[in-house]
Design a protein around this motif. Structure first.
Motif, PDB file in Angstrom:
ATOM      1  N   SER A   1       0.947  -1.097   0.140  1.00 30.71           N
ATOM      2  CA  SER A   1       0.072   0.040  -0.122  1.00 30.71           C
ATOM      3  C   SER A   1       0.769   1.313   0.033  1.00 30.71           C
ATOM      4  N   GLN A   2       1.933   1.341   0.712  1.00 31.54           N
ATOM      5  CA  GLN A   2       2.814   2.499   0.795  1.00 31.54           C
ATOM      6  C   GLN A   2       3.286   2.650  -0.596  1.00 31.54           C
ATOM      7  N   LYS A   3       3.947   1.640  -1.061  1.00 31.46           N
ATOM      8  CA  LYS A   3       4.583   1.833  -2.586  1.00 31.46           C
ATOM      9  C   LYS A   3       3.631   2.158  -3.504  1.00 31.46           C
ATOM     10  N   LEU A   4       2.345   1.785  -3.440  1.00 32.97           N
ATOM     11  CA  LEU A   4       1.350   2.447  -4.351  1.00 32.97           C
ATOM     12  C   LEU A   4       0.990   3.929  -4.031  1.00 32.97           C
ATOM     13  N   GLU A   5       1.071   4.149  -2.879  1.00 32.25           N
ATOM     14  CA  GLU A   5       0.702   5.582  -2.462  1.00 32.25           C
ATOM     15  C   GLU A   5       1.870   6.634  -3.028  1.00 32.25           C
ATOM     16  N   GLU A   6       3.087   5.913  -3.059  1.00 29.43           N
ATOM     17  CA  GLU A   6       4.068   6.795  -3.605  1.00 29.43           C
ATOM     18  C   GLU A   6       4.386   6.792  -4.916  1.00 29.43           C
ATOM     19  N   ALA A   7       3.905   5.848  -5.649  1.00 26.45           N
ATOM     20  CA  ALA A   7       4.113   5.754  -7.150  1.00 26.45           C
ATOM     21  C   ALA A   7       3.233   6.745  -7.952  1.00 26.45           C
ATOM     22  N   HIS A   8       3.557   7.031  -9.060  1.00 29.84           N
ATOM     23  CA  HIS A   8       2.804   7.510  -9.988  1.00 29.84           C
ATOM     24  C   HIS A   8       1.846   6.917 -10.721  1.00 29.84           C
ATOM     25  N   PRO A   9       0.392   7.277 -10.812  1.00 31.01           N
ATOM     26  CA  PRO A   9      -0.419   6.534 -11.626  1.00 31.01           C
ATOM     27  C   PRO A   9      -0.088   5.763 -12.724  1.00 31.01           C
ATOM     28  N   ALA A  10       0.778   6.418 -13.625  1.00 33.45           N
ATOM     29  CA  ALA A  10       1.176   5.629 -14.719  1.00 33.45           C
ATOM     30  C   ALA A  10       2.234   4.417 -14.332  1.00 33.45           C
ATOM     31  N   GLU A  11       2.921   4.558 -13.278  1.00 30.35           N
ATOM     32  CA  GLU A  11       3.651   3.379 -12.709  1.00 30.35           C
ATOM     33  C   GLU A  11       2.933   2.133 -12.093  1.00 30.35           C
ATOM     34  N   VAL A  12       1.855   2.804 -11.601  1.00 31.41           N
ATOM     35  CA  VAL A  12       0.913   1.830 -10.780  1.00 31.41           C
ATOM     36  C   VAL A  12       0.189   0.849 -12.166  1.00 31.41           C
ATOM     37  N   ALA A  13      -0.274   1.504 -13.278  1.00 31.70           N
ATOM     38  CA  ALA A  13      -0.509   0.880 -14.341  1.00 31.70           C
ATOM     39  C   ALA A  13       0.374   0.104 -15.032  1.00 31.70           C
ATOM     40  N   SER A  14       1.701   0.470 -15.070  1.00 31.03           N
ATOM     41  CA  SER A  14       2.649  -0.504 -15.581  1.00 31.03           C
ATOM     42  C   SER A  14       2.825  -1.725 -14.812  1.00 31.03           C
ATOM     43  N   LEU A  15       2.608  -1.740 -13.669  1.00 31.68           N
ATOM     44  CA  LEU A  15       2.760  -2.587 -12.379  1.00 31.68           C
ATOM     45  C   LEU A  15       1.457  -3.659 -12.786  1.00 31.68           C
ATOM     46  N   LEU A  16       0.422  -3.144 -12.707  1.00 31.54           N
ATOM     47  CA  LEU A  16      -0.897  -4.089 -13.167  1.00 31.54           C
ATOM     48  C   LEU A  16      -0.560  -4.895 -14.173  1.00 31.54           C
ATOM     49  N   GLU A  17      -0.167  -4.538 -15.475  1.00 30.42           N
ATOM     50  CA  GLU A  17      -0.117  -4.914 -16.548  1.00 30.42           C
ATOM     51  C   GLU A  17       0.847  -5.917 -16.513  1.00 30.42           C
ATOM     52  N   ALA A  18       2.008  -5.874 -15.746  1.00 24.56           N
ATOM     53  CA  ALA A  18       3.179  -6.784 -15.576  1.00 24.56           C
ATOM     54  C   ALA A  18       2.792  -7.902 -14.763  1.00 24.56           C
ATOM     55  N   LEU A  19       1.746  -8.043 -14.000  1.00 16.22           N
ATOM     56  CA  LEU A  19       1.331  -9.218 -13.207  1.00 16.22           C
ATOM     57  C   LEU A  19       0.103 -10.346 -13.771  1.00 16.22           C
ATOM     58  N   PRO A  20       0.254 -11.241 -13.665  1.00 15.89           N
ATOM     59  CA  PRO A  20      -0.614 -12.364 -13.752  1.00 15.89           C
ATOM     60  C   PRO A  20      -2.014 -12.113 -13.229  1.00 15.89           C
ATOM     61  N   PRO A  21      -3.234 -12.597 -13.735  1.00 12.99           N
ATOM     62  CA  PRO A  21      -4.418 -12.123 -13.416  1.00 12.99           C
ATOM     63  C   PRO A  21      -4.978 -12.122 -11.816  1.00 12.99           C
ATOM     64  N   GLU A  22      -4.547 -13.328 -11.216  1.00 13.39           N
ATOM     65  CA  GLU A  22      -4.438 -13.146  -9.574  1.00 13.39           C
ATOM     66  C   GLU A  22      -3.714 -12.291  -8.936  1.00 13.39           C
ATOM     67  N   GLN A  23      -2.599 -12.047  -9.223  1.00 14.49           N
ATOM     68  CA  GLN A  23      -1.932 -10.879  -8.464  1.00 14.49           C
ATOM     69  C   GLN A  23      -2.298  -9.594  -9.016  1.00 14.49           C
ATOM     70  N   ARG A  24      -2.958  -9.407 -10.121  1.00 10.92           N
ATOM     71  CA  ARG A  24      -3.277  -8.222 -10.817  1.00 10.92           C
ATOM     72  C   ARG A  24      -4.495  -7.832 -10.025  1.00 10.92           C
ATOM     73  N   SER A  25      -5.482  -8.714  -9.728  1.00  8.26           N
ATOM     74  CA  SER A  25      -6.508  -8.459  -8.751  1.00  8.26           C
ATOM     75  C   SER A  25      -6.281  -7.944  -7.535  1.00  8.26           C
ATOM     76  N   GLU A  26      -5.419  -8.632  -6.848  1.00  9.55           N
ATOM     77  CA  GLU A  26      -4.949  -8.461  -5.563  1.00  9.55           C
ATOM     78  C   GLU A  26      -4.267  -6.908  -5.342  1.00  9.55           C
ATOM     79  N   LEU A  27      -3.431  -6.571  -6.193  1.00 17.04           N
ATOM     80  CA  LEU A  27      -2.913  -5.427  -6.233  1.00 17.04           C
ATOM     81  C   LEU A  27      -3.798  -4.417  -6.623  1.00 17.04           C
ATOM     82  N   TRP A  28      -4.896  -4.508  -7.590  1.00 16.74           N
ATOM     83  CA  TRP A  28      -5.811  -3.580  -7.824  1.00 16.74           C
ATOM     84  C   TRP A  28      -6.773  -3.224  -6.671  1.00 16.74           C
TER      85      TRP A  28
END
Length: 462
Positions: free
Chosen positions: A40-67
């Motif tokens: 949660s801390q890393k997501l708050e500190e990251a730019h929205p574009a970086e968060v989007a890049s993280l989501l796209e780089a994760l398999p479906p299960e981890q993507r849902s968990e991160l979202w």
């Protein structure tokens, strides 16, 4: 004597950016370790574009968990940075309340893109949930075709009258809590709202307060119509080194503006489209999409390639007798086809690039074709002699050396011609040359290469 005062100086803490790969590794490690607070801390500190890049780089299960851990106030902006397929996978998991909350904070141009991707019933629900002002601005954007300036523009603009002073402009600007992002100039309009030009913010800050806006504005500033294609707008930015441009309707009334960050997105999407299209993939292909949808999309392209391979194999089969009698033909046959394919790909790439940059028109097509044929002839002669010499040293057969030299020359000429004509025809028919041009070209050079080499051999060596 100068007195030097030694005072304790405080410096703001330096922020060192983490690379995308490092951030991905850290987030994945935290997710696997169950370290929710660190994620949660890393997501708050990251730019929205970086968060989007993280989501796209994760398999479906981890993507849902991160979202689920993305801050609510950040979610809408993160959605705008996601590619279509990855965004669709996340929206499918959002309930109506979450989707409405995110849409309520989106800019109309971003929301229009989202509405187009949603099922009709869900899109209508979202439209009805918006407030009247937001819905009106969204409907105005939706009236324009996709990939047009009207869809790309932001309606968040500041305009001033030409008959007011710089002092009035400064007072007007101070009434705003913030300026629209990437504001480098103000639109100048007349009493009826018609666009007259632009006023740079630098002029506002440095000009005498009593100076009229009409005197300081740039009346020759570039503006585009809302119906203009976004690719043409991007080329205009590149040629003129623009930072922003006004978008007008057919009557000359300002509708919005396009800024350099919008153009960067357009150019990135065009680059991705060209890169993926060459392999038969969609630009919205999700790297971590489920297996079956990915296999289905890619399987179609493999099937098309299989048809072209059988076409080339059929040509080879017509010369079975020649191949049985002269084994050297089977050994040297791939050389002719490969050289033609490489030479044609060079011409094809340059032609597609010329089309993308609007450098090719009816006035210069004939010259371009003649030039590429001459290039093909020069390279054909040079490499035909080289291949003929190698063939002679290998098989000690002057006949085969002469045949492969002639076939090489013919195939390089055909490759040069096809490399120009194929993308031009595809573009005229409304088909993206980057998508299917390479497959068609390879088929042409393979068939002509095999046909010329084996055909000449059948005529003169049997």
């Amino acid at each position: 004597m100068n007195q030097i005062l030694n005072e304790e100086q405080t410096h703001p803490e330096m922020v060192v950016e983490t690379t995308s790969a490092e951030l991905l590794e850290q987030v994945v490690a935290d997710l696997e370790a169950g370290n929710q607070e660190a994620v949660s801390q890393k997501l708050e500190e990251a730019h929205p574009a970086e968060v989007a890049s993280l989501l796209e780089a994760l398999p479906p299960e981890q993507r849902s968990e991160l979202w689920e851990k993305v801050p609510t106030e950040q979610g809408a902006e993160v959605l705008t940075y996601l590619h279509e397929e990855a965004r669709a996978s996340i929206i499918d998991e959002m309930d109506e309340g979450e989707l409405i909350a995110a849409a309520g904070t989106m800019a109309p141009e971003d929301l229009a893109e989202l509405i187009d991707e949603l099922p009709q019933d869900r899109g209508n629900m979202l439209m009805e949930a918006l407030d009247r002002d937001h819905r009106g601005r969204l409907e105005a954007v939706l009236n324009y075709e996709e990939e047009s300036a009207g869809r790309l523009m932001s309606t968040d603009v500041i305009s001033v009258r030409a008959d007011v002073t710089i002092a009035v402009v400064l007072r007007w600007l101070r009434r705003h809590e913030r300026l629209p992002p990437h504001t480098d100039s103000l639109m100048v309009i007349d009493e009826s709202g018609l666009y007259l030009g632009k006023l740079d913010l630098g002029e506002v800050l440095t000009s005498p307060p009593e100076r009229l806006v009409g005197v300081m504005m740039q009346s020759d500033a570039v503006a585009v119509r809302a119906c203009m294609n976004e690719h043409e707008v991007a080329m205009l930015f590149e040629r003129r080194d623009l930072i922003s441009v006004a978008v007008l309707n057919q009557d000359g009334l300002p509708l919005g503006r396009i800024t350099i960050d919008d153009i960067v997105d357009v150019l990135r999407e065009e680059h991705d489209r060209a890169l993926l299209s060459s392999a038969g993939l969609s630009e919205e292909e999700d790297l971590f999409a489920p297996v079956l949808p990915s296999a289905r999309r890619r399987g179609l392209w493999l099937g098309i390639n299989l048809i072209t391979i059988f076409a080339a194999a059929w040509v080879i089969g017509r010369f079975e007798e020649a191949l049985d009698k002269i084994v050297a033909l089977a050994v040297l046959m791939p050389v002719v086809a490969s050289m033609g394919g490489i030479a044609g790909s060079q011409t094809l790439t340059l032609t597609i690039r010329g089309l993308a940059l609007d450098q090719i028109a009816a006035a210069n097509v004939r010259w371009l074709t003649s030039k590429e044929l001459l290039v093909g002839a020069v390279n054909g002669l040079v490499w035909a002699l080289a291949v003929a010499l190698i063939s002679y040293l290998w098989f000690r057969d002057p006949g085969i050396s002469a045949i492969i030299a002639g076939a090489m020359l013919l195939n390089l000429l055909a490759a040069a011609f096809a490399g120009v004509v194929i993308p031009l025809l595809l573009d005229r028919w409304g088909i993206d040359p980057a998508l299917s041009g390479a497959v068609i070209l390879t088929t042409v050079t393979d068939i002509i290469g095999f046909l010329s080499f084996l055909g000449l051999a059948s005529l003169f060596l049997l």
